[in-house]
Design a protein around this motif. Structure first.
Motif, mmCIF file in Angstrom:
data_model
loop_
_atom_site.group_PDB
_atom_site.id
_atom_site.type_symbol
_atom_site.label_atom_id
_atom_site.label_comp_id
_atom_site.label_asym_id
_atom_site.label_seq_id
_atom_site.Cartn_x
_atom_site.Cartn_y
_atom_site.Cartn_z
ATOM 1 N N PRO A 199 0.813 -1.219 0.000
ATOM 2 C CA PRO A 199 0.000 0.000 0.000
ATOM 3 C C PRO A 199 0.847 1.269 0.000
ATOM 4 O O PRO A 199 0.515 2.238 -0.694
ATOM 5 N N HIS A 200 1.928 1.273 0.747
ATOM 6 C CA HIS A 200 2.794 2.460 0.803
ATOM 7 C C HIS A 200 3.425 2.736 -0.555
ATOM 8 O O HIS A 200 3.509 3.890 -0.998
ATOM 9 N N GLU A 201 3.887 1.699 -1.230
ATOM 10 C CA GLU A 201 4.489 1.885 -2.552
ATOM 11 C C GLU A 201 3.477 2.439 -3.541
ATOM 12 O O GLU A 201 3.785 3.350 -4.319
ATOM 13 N N LEU A 202 2.263 1.902 -3.517
ATOM 14 C CA LEU A 202 1.245 2.345 -4.459
ATOM 15 C C LEU A 202 0.876 3.803 -4.238
ATOM 16 O O LEU A 202 0.685 4.552 -5.202
ATOM 17 N N THR A 203 0.773 4.223 -2.992
ATOM 18 C CA THR A 203 0.298 5.583 -2.708
ATOM 19 C C THR A 203 1.403 6.626 -2.656
ATOM 20 O O THR A 203 1.122 7.815 -2.809
ATOM 21 N N HIS A 204 2.660 6.213 -2.469
ATOM 22 C CA HIS A 204 3.712 7.207 -2.250
ATOM 23 C C HIS A 204 4.824 7.231 -3.302
ATOM 24 O O HIS A 204 5.484 8.259 -3.463
ATOM 25 N N LEU A 205 5.038 6.133 -4.004
ATOM 26 C CA LEU A 205 6.149 6.114 -4.952
ATOM 27 C C LEU A 205 5.763 6.753 -6.281
ATOM 28 O O LEU A 205 4.617 6.621 -6.747
ATOM 29 N N ASP A 206 6.719 7.418 -6.920
ATOM 30 C CA ASP A 206 6.541 7.888 -8.287
ATOM 31 C C ASP A 206 6.303 6.677 -9.189
ATOM 32 O O ASP A 206 6.886 5.600 -8.982
ATOM 33 N N ASN A 207 5.448 6.835 -10.185
ATOM 34 C CA ASN A 207 5.083 5.697 -11.034
ATOM 35 C C ASN A 207 6.284 5.020 -11.678
ATOM 36 O O ASN A 207 6.373 3.793 -11.729
ATOM 37 N N LYS A 208 7.202 5.807 -12.204
ATOM 38 C CA LYS A 208 8.374 5.230 -12.877
ATOM 39 C C LYS A 208 9.238 4.450 -11.897
ATOM 40 O O LYS A 208 9.740 3.364 -12.223
ATOM 41 N N VAL A 209 9.394 4.991 -10.709
ATOM 42 C CA VAL A 209 10.179 4.296 -9.678
ATOM 43 C C VAL A 209 9.484 3.001 -9.285
ATOM 44 O O VAL A 209 10.117 1.954 -9.140
ATOM 45 N N LEU A 211 7.322 1.137 -11.062
ATOM 46 C CA LEU A 211 7.370 0.132 -12.123
ATOM 47 C C LEU A 211 8.764 -0.478 -12.243
ATOM 48 O O LEU A 211 8.912 -1.686 -12.493
ATOM 49 N N HIS A 212 9.786 0.328 -12.069
ATOM 50 C CA HIS A 212 11.152 -0.200 -12.123
ATOM 51 C C HIS A 212 11.403 -1.148 -10.962
ATOM 52 O O HIS A 212 12.043 -2.200 -11.130
ATOM 53 N N ARG A 213 10.890 -0.799 -9.784
ATOM 54 C CA ARG A 213 11.085 -1.652 -8.613
ATOM 55 C C ARG A 213 10.359 -2.984 -8.778
ATOM 56 O O ARG A 213 10.884 -4.039 -8.414
ATOM 57 N N LEU A 214 9.166 -2.967 -9.348
ATOM 58 C CA LEU A 214 8.398 -4.198 -9.526
ATOM 59 C C LEU A 214 8.952 -5.070 -10.642
ATOM 60 O O LEU A 214 9.006 -6.300 -10.519
ATOM 61 N N TYR A 215 9.346 -4.423 -11.753
ATOM 62 C CA TYR A 215 9.689 -5.178 -12.969
ATOM 63 C C TYR A 215 11.098 -4.800 -13.436
ATOM 64 O O TYR A 215 11.296 -4.408 -14.576
ATOM 65 N N VAL A 216 12.056 -4.952 -12.570
ATOM 66 C CA VAL A 216 13.417 -4.504 -12.849
ATOM 67 C C VAL A 216 14.029 -5.192 -14.068
ATOM 68 O O VAL A 216 14.857 -4.602 -14.781
ATOM 69 N N GLU A 217 13.619 -6.417 -14.366
ATOM 70 C CA GLU A 217 14.195 -7.151 -15.493
ATOM 71 C C GLU A 217 13.297 -7.123 -16.729
ATOM 72 O O GLU A 217 13.617 -7.757 -17.739
ATOM 73 N N GLU A 218 12.187 -6.400 -16.672
ATOM 74 C CA GLU A 218 11.257 -6.330 -17.797
ATOM 75 C C GLU A 218 11.392 -5.004 -18.527
ATOM 76 O O GLU A 218 11.751 -3.986 -17.938
ATOM 77 N N ASP A 219 11.080 -5.037 -19.823
ATOM 78 C CA ASP A 219 11.107 -3.821 -20.641
ATOM 79 C C ASP A 219 9.702 -3.224 -20.646
ATOM 80 O O ASP A 219 8.800 -3.753 -21.301
#
Length: 297
Positions: A199-209, A211-219
């Motif tokens: 919940p904290h990541e969804l509400t507080h993180l910048d979208n680009k940050v 998505l990179h954190r979730l899918y670091v190995e995906e394009d």
């Protein structure tokens, strides 16, 4: 976090999966301030607002899309609308001073959710019936896409005191010839990675940050974000049309009893006040239109 009052789409370059992230901040606050909603109602209405915003970019339309539930128990009505310009409004109605989570769920489980799309300058209206599934609105919308559209969908929603946010994943039809097992593996892989979302990541993180954190190995390709805002569609003209719908006789009775007719918008609580002169002008205008065109507009 800078992604306030926005919705942003993204796709995986090598996988048949798309997604969306929505953040409602000032928009959420403004809608909630129109009524004195208790915390439990704020949460349910916030979830519905997130869902209708997410749907607005998945469906091609020019007009407005709405999600509506009318209950049989204490929770009477939940209605949210979003235009193709991402203008949001919503309301909830219930009975009694206190309402519990169990009472809300009992009301929801007795009925259906209706998705409506009103196309601008078109006589046709789309109605989709969504059967209640699980314990949240998001689970029901997931079931709707799976059963009616054959599109696997996952939705995460987080509502707190100040904001409402949502994250959607959807498997899209693959044009290239691929085995179903491969498609299932890709979908399960992305869902496995996304299940770590907090919940904290969804509400507080910048979208680009995020998505990179979730899918670091995906394009992942991220599209430009679009601004979301609260805007009510009520107006003096719409209120005058409501008086026309009442009819001259009923309007006259209301004027005799109260000296004026007050039309109150249920979404934003704005009141439009019409005195006897205003009402006479409304029906006179209707008469002129009928005389000039042979019909009432």
């Amino acid at each position: 976090m800078k992604n306030k009052d926005t919705i942003q789409n993204f796709i995986f370059e090598s996988l048949p999966v798309r997604g969306e992230i929505v953040h409602l901040n000032a928009t959420f606050q403004e809608i909630m301030e129109k009524h004195q909603y208790p915390p439990i109602i704020r949460r349910w209405l916030g979830e519905a607002l997130v869902l209708v915003a997410l749907l607005s970019t998945l469906v091609k339309f020019s007009g407005k899309i709405a999600i509506q539930f009318q209950g049989k128990g204490k929770f009477n009505l939940l209605l949210v609308q979003c235009t193709n310009e991402l203008e949001l409004r919503g309301l909830a109605q219930w009975e009694g001073e206190d309402i519990t989570e169990e009472e809300i769920l009992a009301s929801l489980q007795q009925g259906n959710i209706i998705i409506t799309i009103d196309q601008e300058n078109a006589n046709q209206r789309y109605h989709g019936i969504v059967a209640w599934q699980g314990k949240t609105l998001a689970e029901s919308i997931e079931g709707y896409f799976k059963d009616s559209e054959q599109l696997l969908t996952r939705i995460w929603v987080e509502v707190d005191e100040h904001s409402a946010s949502g994250f959607l994943l959807q498997r899209i039809p693959e044009k290239a010839v691929r085995r179903e097992s491969s498609l299932d593996h890709d979908w399960e892989h992305i869902n496995y990675l996304t299940a770590t979302l907090t919940p904290h990541e969804l509400t507080h993180l910048d979208n680009k940050v995020l998505l990179h954190r979730l899918y670091v190995e995906e394009d992942v390709r991220i599209f430009d974000e679009r601004h979301v805002m609260f805007k009510c569609a009520c107006s003096e003209k719409r209120s005058a049309n409501a008086i026309l719908t009442m009819g001259r006789a009923e309007a006259e009775e209301e004027l005799q009893a109260k000296k004026e007719i007050v039309v109150k918008c249920e979404f934003c609580n704005h009141e439009y006040i019409f005195d006897r002169v205003d009402v006479a002008a409304i029906f006179h205008s209707q008469s002129d239109e009928y005389t000039s065109s042979g019909q009432v507009h």
